[in-house]
Design an enzyme around this catalytic site. Structure first.
Site, PDB file in Angstrom:
ATOM      1  N   ASP A   8       0.892  -1.163   0.000  1.00  0.00           N
ATOM      2  CA  ASP A   8       0.000   0.000   0.000  1.00  0.00           C
ATOM      3  C   ASP A   8       0.927   1.209   0.000  1.00  0.00           C
ATOM      4  OD1 ASP A   8      -1.686   2.099   0.578  1.00  0.00           O
ATOM      5  OD2 ASP A   8      -2.278   1.374   2.555  1.00  0.00           O
ATOM      6  N   LYS A  70       2.885  11.242  -3.547  1.00  0.00           N
ATOM      7  CA  LYS A  70       1.852  10.492  -4.274  1.00  0.00           C
ATOM      8  C   LYS A  70       0.885  11.443  -4.988  1.00  0.00           C
ATOM      9  CE  LYS A  70      -1.553   6.848  -3.324  1.00  0.00           C
ATOM     10  NZ  LYS A  70      -2.061   5.954  -2.279  1.00  0.00           N
ATOM     11  N   GLU A 147      -7.213   0.357  -4.349  1.00  0.00           N
ATOM     12  CA  GLU A 147      -7.170   0.204  -2.899  1.00  0.00           C
ATOM     13  C   GLU A 147      -8.462  -0.373  -2.304  1.00  0.00           C
ATOM     14  OE1 GLU A 147      -5.786   4.112  -1.861  1.00  0.00           O
ATOM     15  OE2 GLU A 147      -3.801   3.673  -2.661  1.00  0.00           O
ATOM     16  N   ASP A 169     -12.621   5.398   2.022  1.00  0.00           N
ATOM     17  CA  ASP A 169     -11.182   5.464   2.302  1.00  0.00           C
ATOM     18  C   ASP A 169     -10.698   6.913   2.335  1.00  0.00           C
ATOM     19  OD1 ASP A 169      -8.421   5.407   2.278  1.00  0.00           O
ATOM     20  OD2 ASP A 169      -8.248   3.894   0.708  1.00  0.00           O
TER      21      ASP A 169
END
Ligand code: AMP
Length: 527
Positions: A8, A70, A147, A169
């Site tokens: 992850d 990211k 994810e 999320d």
């Protein structure tokens, strides 16, 4: 024997898992943490620091410390260090390399392969950049998966009764909401929506803004240009935020924050949860749109959902949980640590790929519509948003001008009707079209997307057979040569880093249609 790990690669923290005795197990890092800060720093003496050591020195070395990289994946952003520009995927590769080597040290076996997760809303360019980061880090990236799909796997939904679930999320820098259709042996992502720029970092920034105001009112000093003070304020704000998930009040104490005319100035204050909720209420409200959109795209009502899974550290914020309850009418599930379940699912997917687990087939969807630019700035969609992957769709276009023998194909991604409102993923030119009056040639454009969400586009003149194709690598992505160079660099630094580490240890003994366009003469249109 070589091992596959599930990664992850988070905005704020990353997490690694591997299969042990048929179970997904979290790999602790060299510092003993179960998650690793996604932070990279270049110290003044040229040393590279990754993870907690990088985060810890961020205050004193703020201009050479990089976090939330990211958010820049797939963009043209470069991080300049000592005259050398680093692409986001190169910085991410440094994180991945540490995760790989920590996993090798823990497992005691070489790690060669990885499944890496990305937010469901990531564009093609962002997925490509993530894959490139893995390659630069020396990993054979077996698959890029979404994810939320990964989280559902970790929750064991592949084994349960058919149902529809929502994965909510909220991490450090991104927000994704996904609706999954769980069947006996398939998990299909019915819809995804989200915001690539909403996460825990924004909650921290609200508190930082509040503290800056407080300090300005009290001392008439603006700390917003003071890098050191800002770093300390940001860290204190995150800590207070985390404290406020469990307590009603958090104390913030930052001695010697600035120098006043009559000595050092300190910041000492108590923030209550209700004040924090007021400061961040707009961020909590921002989750509503994507939740409703995902439900709408899936053709469902909240009452059709069996469960709602909370994923990402920021779902520990009580106001976020309250928002989920009120939007879905459900008590959200939090049985698995929200920071770890995505990595665990990635490694379970790895188990499917290596044949260790054979009961699950995963179907993901394309997060945004794809198509080409046609005459008059019109976006011709070829693949609709939320189409299950892998997929392949074709449409026939023609020329816009008489005797036109070539067309420029501008490949677009987005939901806007006008081509110029969408993101161009790349261009290519189809030459060798049969000379004919406008509207006669038939040019077939085919889009295919593989299981990793990577886009391939081809164009073919049906009468001459002339064809041309590209695999999209967005403008922010790196060429094969750049990737190879980065791999070489990474290898070189790996050795230097290893030598440094060993020296330290021995010292201390301690570890863009046919048709372009717009473009009048050169363009084409649908037939
Ligand atoms: P992730 O990207 O899932 O690792 O989530 C990281 C984000 O979760 C960061 O912004 C953290 O500050 C935040 N976070 C972690 N634990 C908590 C907590 N207990 N309460 C509120 N936010 C948290």
């Amino acid at each position: 024997m070589s091992v596959l790990i599930g990664i992850d690669l988070g905005t704020t923290n990353s997490c690694v898992s591997f299969m042990e005795n048929g179970r997904a197990v979290i790999v602790p890092n060299a510092e003993g943490g179960r998650t690793t800060p996604s932070v990279v720093a270049f110290s003044r003496n040229g040393e590279r620091l990754v993870g907690m050591p990088a985060k810890r020195q961020a205050v004193t070395n703020a201009s050479r410390t990089f976090s939330s990289v990211k958010r820049e994946m797939g963009s043209d952003r470069r991080y300049n260090v000592d005259g050398k520009p680093y692409a986001p995927q190169e910085i991410s590769a440094m994180i991945l390399r540490k995760l790989k080597s920590d996993a090798e040290a823990y497992i005691g076996e070489p790690v060669s392969d990885a499944v890496i997760t990305v937010p469901a809303y990531f564009s093609d360019a962002q997925r490509q950049a993530t894959r490139d980061a893995g390659v630069i880090a020396g990993l054979n990236v077996r698959r890029i998966i979404n994810e939320p799909t990964s989280a559902a796997l970790a929750y064991g939904f592949d084994k349960g009764q058919p149902c529809k679930i929502m994965v909510f999320d909220l991490g450090g820098g991104t927000f994704d909401v996904s609706i999954l259709d769980i069947n006996r042996d398939t998990i299909e992502v019915l819809a995804t929506a989200g915001n690539n720029h909403l996460g825990g970092d924004d909650f921290d920034q609200c508190l930082v803004g509040y503290l800056l105001d407080l300090f300005r009112r009290e001392h008439n000093i603006d700390l917003s240009k003071d890098v050191m003070a800002m770093q300390r304020l940001t860290e204190a704000a995150e800590k207070a935020k985390i404290d406020l998930s469990a307590a009603q009040e958090a104390v913030i104490s930052l001695p010697f924050l600035a120098q006043g005319s009559s000595g050092p100035l300190h910041l000492e204050t108590t923030v209550t949860r209700s004040r924090f909720n007021e400061l961040t209420s707009h961020l909590v409200s921002a989750v509503k749109g994507p939740v409703l959109q995902a439900l709408d795209d899936a053709g469902l009502k909240a009452s059709d959902l069996s469960r709602v899974l909370l994923v990402g550290g920021s779902t520990r914020i009580p106001a976020v949980q309250d928002a989920v309850r009120s939007l879905t009418g459900k008590e959200p599930s939090r049985d698995i640590n929200p920071d770890e379940c995505v990595a665990m699912g990635a490694c379970l997917q790895g188990g499917v790929l290596t044949g260790t687990i054979n009961s699950i087939v995963l179907i993901d969807v394309t997060p945004l519509s794809l198509g080409i630019e046609t005459l008059g700035d019109v976006f011709a969609k070829i693949i609709d948003r939320n189409t299950p992957l892998p997929c392949q769709h074709s449409q026939v276009f023609t020329t816009a001008a008489n005797f036109q023998t070539s067309v420029e194909i501008n490949v677009l991604q987005g939901e806007r009707e006008m081509a110029s409102g969408n993101k161009s993923l790349g261009h290519f030119r189809l030459e060798g079209i049969r000379r004919a009056l406008r509207g006669i040639p038939q040019i077939e454009v085919t889009f295919s997307i593989d299981t990793n969400g990577i886009v391939h586009v081809s164009a073919r003149d049906l009468s001459t057979g002339s064809s041309q194709n590209i695999t999209i690598s967005g403008s922010g992505n790196m060429s094969r040569e750049e990737i190879d160079r980065a791999i070489r660099d990474a290898d070189r630094y790996a050795e230097e880093d290893r030598q440094r580490r060993e020296a330290r240890q021995s010292e201390s003994r301690s570890p863009k249609s046919t048709g372009s366009s717009g473009a009048g003469d050169d363009g084409a249109y649908d037939v």
